[in-house]
Design an enzyme around this catalytic site. Structure first.
Site, PDB file in Angstrom:
ATOM      1  N   HIS A   1       0.844  -1.214   0.000  1.00  0.00           N
ATOM      2  CA  HIS A   1       0.000   0.000   0.000  1.00  0.00           C
ATOM      3  C   HIS A   1       0.873   1.255   0.000  1.00  0.00           C
ATOM      4  O   HIS A   1       0.559   2.241   0.673  1.00  0.00           O
ATOM      5  CB  HIS A   1      -0.931   0.008   1.216  1.00  0.00           C
ATOM      6  CG  HIS A   1      -2.046  -0.998   1.134  1.00  0.00           C
ATOM      7  ND1 HIS A   1      -3.211  -0.763   0.431  1.00  0.00           N
ATOM      8  CD2 HIS A   1      -2.172  -2.229   1.676  1.00  0.00           C
ATOM      9  CE1 HIS A   1      -4.009  -1.817   0.545  1.00  0.00           C
ATOM     10  NE2 HIS A   1      -3.398  -2.731   1.287  1.00  0.00           N
TER      11      HIS A   1
ATOM     12  N   ASP B   1      -0.899  -5.110   5.917  1.00  0.00           N
ATOM     13  CA  ASP B   1      -1.886  -5.954   5.243  1.00  0.00           C
ATOM     14  C   ASP B   1      -1.640  -5.981   3.733  1.00  0.00           C
ATOM     15  O   ASP B   1      -1.028  -5.086   3.172  1.00  0.00           O
ATOM     16  CB  ASP B   1      -3.306  -5.465   5.525  1.00  0.00           C
ATOM     17  CG  ASP B   1      -3.558  -4.076   4.965  1.00  0.00           C
ATOM     18  OD1 ASP B   1      -2.640  -3.228   5.032  1.00  0.00           O
ATOM     19  OD2 ASP B   1      -4.668  -3.835   4.454  1.00  0.00           O
ATOM     20  N   GLU B   2      -2.134  -7.015   3.103  1.00  0.00           N
ATOM     21  CA  GLU B   2      -2.178  -7.133   1.637  1.00  0.00           C
ATOM     22  C   GLU B   2      -0.835  -6.805   0.973  1.00  0.00           C
ATOM     23  O   GLU B   2      -0.781  -6.174  -0.077  1.00  0.00           O
ATOM     24  CB  GLU B   2      -3.289  -6.246   1.075  1.00  0.00           C
ATOM     25  CG  GLU B   2      -4.672  -6.679   1.565  1.00  0.00           C
ATOM     26  CD  GLU B   2      -5.782  -5.748   1.138  1.00  0.00           C
ATOM     27  OE1 GLU B   2      -6.893  -6.241   0.869  1.00  0.00           O
ATOM     28  OE2 GLU B   2      -5.559  -4.520   1.089  1.00  0.00           O
ATOM     29  N   ALA B   3       0.239  -7.269   1.606  1.00  0.00           N
ATOM     30  CA  ALA B   3       1.579  -7.057   1.033  1.00  0.00           C
ATOM     31  C   ALA B   3       1.884  -8.181   0.050  1.00  0.00           C
ATOM     32  O   ALA B   3       2.875  -8.913   0.182  1.00  0.00           O
ATOM     33  CB  ALA B   3       2.620  -6.992   2.140  1.00  0.00           C
TER      34      ALA B   3
END
Length: 539
Positions: free
Chosen positions: A281, A344-346
């Site tokens: 992100h 998150d969401e790496a």
């Protein structure tokens, strides 16, 4: 009914106390209404959101009149008194002067270290409404402030208007004794996908404070925008913050503006928890500084809504110079104890690199006097001692991922719960909701409210749960009206899960109390979703 440690006595008393409350209200000796005008209905004692711990109704109750004084002696008492006066003066038209003189009448705000007050903890309070006086007592300023929010909800909704209204301004008689179930009660506002001004953030703070929230999690960076000035890396804000989802102008907060938000929240006994999401992100940062990319080439600014495609270059030393500078400057502006590092969401970061990154970044947070808070993917690395993981999984979250979170909790990692299919305020209510997303499913009001943080993740020790959060992501939200339509009526429900004893949890009772909030939202100018699950009053 659900119970948790410490609420057994409340559980036994609750039913009888609520009956007593209803009976006590019926005995209120109302003065006759002026000819041709009906009085506003009296709110039964304790019929508020969040539900209070204990209600003992009875007696005539207090009426605010032109003769009412607010008695507040200490600085903390005066701060609470001034806040209350600012709420009451425009609608009532009364002067409501503050005085430090002791007296047995008026509105009395008292900080007291008596054992019975200290037993209510740092945020508990007691409200006593009698014919001659209205007394709010607490051990702390935070408790007084929460007591003031209770008094607001006990008054007619018209008290919230900024123009003169007709009274009377009565509060049912009796005593409310209250304290929170959890010490961490948060809402998150994503200002990265769409930028929101200082005044818009303040408006949201006020709305959350009415329901006794005590944390504001600000999501300050993402692929679409970097929203906080960093002196050592100025292009983060000036370039990385120059756009938003859909290609709008974006924006960022200067350090002075960020401090203004922090101070405004603090005056309402809310602490700001800033988040810099990393190592994923991060496209806004990567676009701002080419050296943060492994290939040394800056990508273009991004205005879409996809996730998982960006990553800081974990193996470069400059990455940690960057992280150190950002954390140092942000920590210096943030009085609260937590700093959120995302995680998150790496998807573009290998597991090995993710683990290595977290091993180097978590000590930097501690170096600058803050406690690490991260999304629950942090448990896939090695959480630092004292770190907090924020769980955002949902029904379709895999068993292995849940197991990592449960095992981390058993090993001492504390949790904040924000399950996406329960507390994410940006999820659509139904398929017909014009705003929001639906990747976690549709989240109507009952689904958002009807769960228990203590038992939500089987196997997690009850004392590992610090509290709850209601995140509000803004991929599709760009105005305050958008925020309010998605937050209300679900935000008060998450607030109640964080504050109220488990024994009070009852959907049928809650939906009635929630419906009674609608006139207050109308008076405050809060637009809300009129869910068919709630028996709203006719307009």
């Amino acid at each position: 009914m659900r119970t948790h440690p410490g609420t057994t006595r409340t559980s036994r008393l609750l039913g009888s106390l609520l009956l007593v409350a209803a009976a006590g209200v019926s005995s209120f000796a109302a003065a006759p209404a002026p000819s041709g005008r009906a009085e506003p209905p009296l709110t039964p004692l304790g019929r508020i959101v969040p539900a209070p711990m204990r209600v003992e109704a009875g007696g005539e109750g207090y009426e605010i009149t032109a003769r009412t004084r607010i008695r507040a002696a200490t600085p903390e008492e005066r701060r609470a008194g001034e806040y209350l006066a600012k709420v009451l003066r425009p609608s009532t038209g009364y002067r409501l002067p503050l005085t430090d003189r002791a007296g047995g009448d008026g509105i009395r705000l008292r900080i007291s270290a008596e054992p019975r007050n200290k037993a209510l903890g740092a945020e508990g309070y007691r409200v006593l409404s009698t014919r001659g006086s209205l007394t709010i007592t607490s051990w702390t300023g935070a408790g007084l402030f929460h007591g003031v929010q209770t008094v607001r909800q006990q008054l007619p909704a018209a008290v919230e208007k900024r123009t003169g209204q007709r009274g009377p301004w009565r509060i049912a008689g009796g005593t409310i004794t209250d304290m929170p179930r959890y010490g961490y009660r948060s809402t998150m506002l994503d200002v990265a996908r769409h930028f929101f001004t200082v005044d818009q953030v303040k408006r949201y703070i006020d709305q959350a404070a009415l329901y006794k929230m005590n944390k504001l999690h600000l999501h300050l960076s993402d692929d679409q925008g970097w929203r906080i000035a960093v002196d050592s890396w100025p292009r983060l804000a000036t370039y990385g913050g120059s756009t938003q989802v859909g290609g709008g102008a974006g924006g960022h907060y200067t350090k002075a503006q960020y401090k203004e938000i922090v101070a405004y929240a603090a005056a309402r006994h809310m602490k700001v928890v800033p988040e810099i999401d990393m190592p994923g992100h991060t496209n806004a940062a990567l676009a701002s500084y080419a050296e943060l990319n492994c290939d040394g080439v800056a990508p273009p600014l991004y205005t879409g809504t996809a996730v998982g495609f960006s990553s800081l270059c974990v193996k470069k030393d400059v990455t940690y110079d960057f992280v150190d500078d950002v954390i140092r400057e942000l920590a210096a502006m943030t009085p609260g104890e937590y700093l959120h590092i995302g995680g998150d969401e790496a998807h573009s970061t290998s597991h090995e690199d993710f683990t290595a990154f977290m091993a180097r970044v978590q000590p930097l947070v501690a170096e600058y006097g803050k406690t690490v808070l991260g999304w629950h993917q942090l448990t896939g690395a090695k959480p630092a001692e004292g770190a907090v993981a924020q769980y955002w999984g949902y029904d379709r979250t895999g068993a292995a991922e849940r197991e990592r979170v449960v095992n981390a909790a058993k090993n001492g990692t504390r949790l904040v719960l924000s399950p996406a299919d329960r507390s994410y305020l940006d999820m659509k209510y139904t398929k017909d909701t014009p705003l929001g997303l639906d990747w976690a499913g549709f989240v109507e009001v009952r689904r958002s409210y009807d769960w228990d943080p203590a038992t939500y993740l089987p196997g997690v020790p009850a004392d590992a749960v610090m509290g709850v959060e209601a995140p509000l992501w803004t991929e599709t939200l760009s105005t305050s009206a958008h925020l309010e339509h998605m937050a209300f009526p679900r935000l008060p429900g998450i607030a109640e899960l964080g504050w109220s004893p488990a024994a009070t949890h009852d959907w049928e009772a809650y939906r009635t109390r929630l419906a009674a909030q609608a006139p207050r939202w109308d008076a405050l100018g809060i637009g809300y979703h009129r869910s068919p699950q709630v028996p709203w009053p006719a307009r």
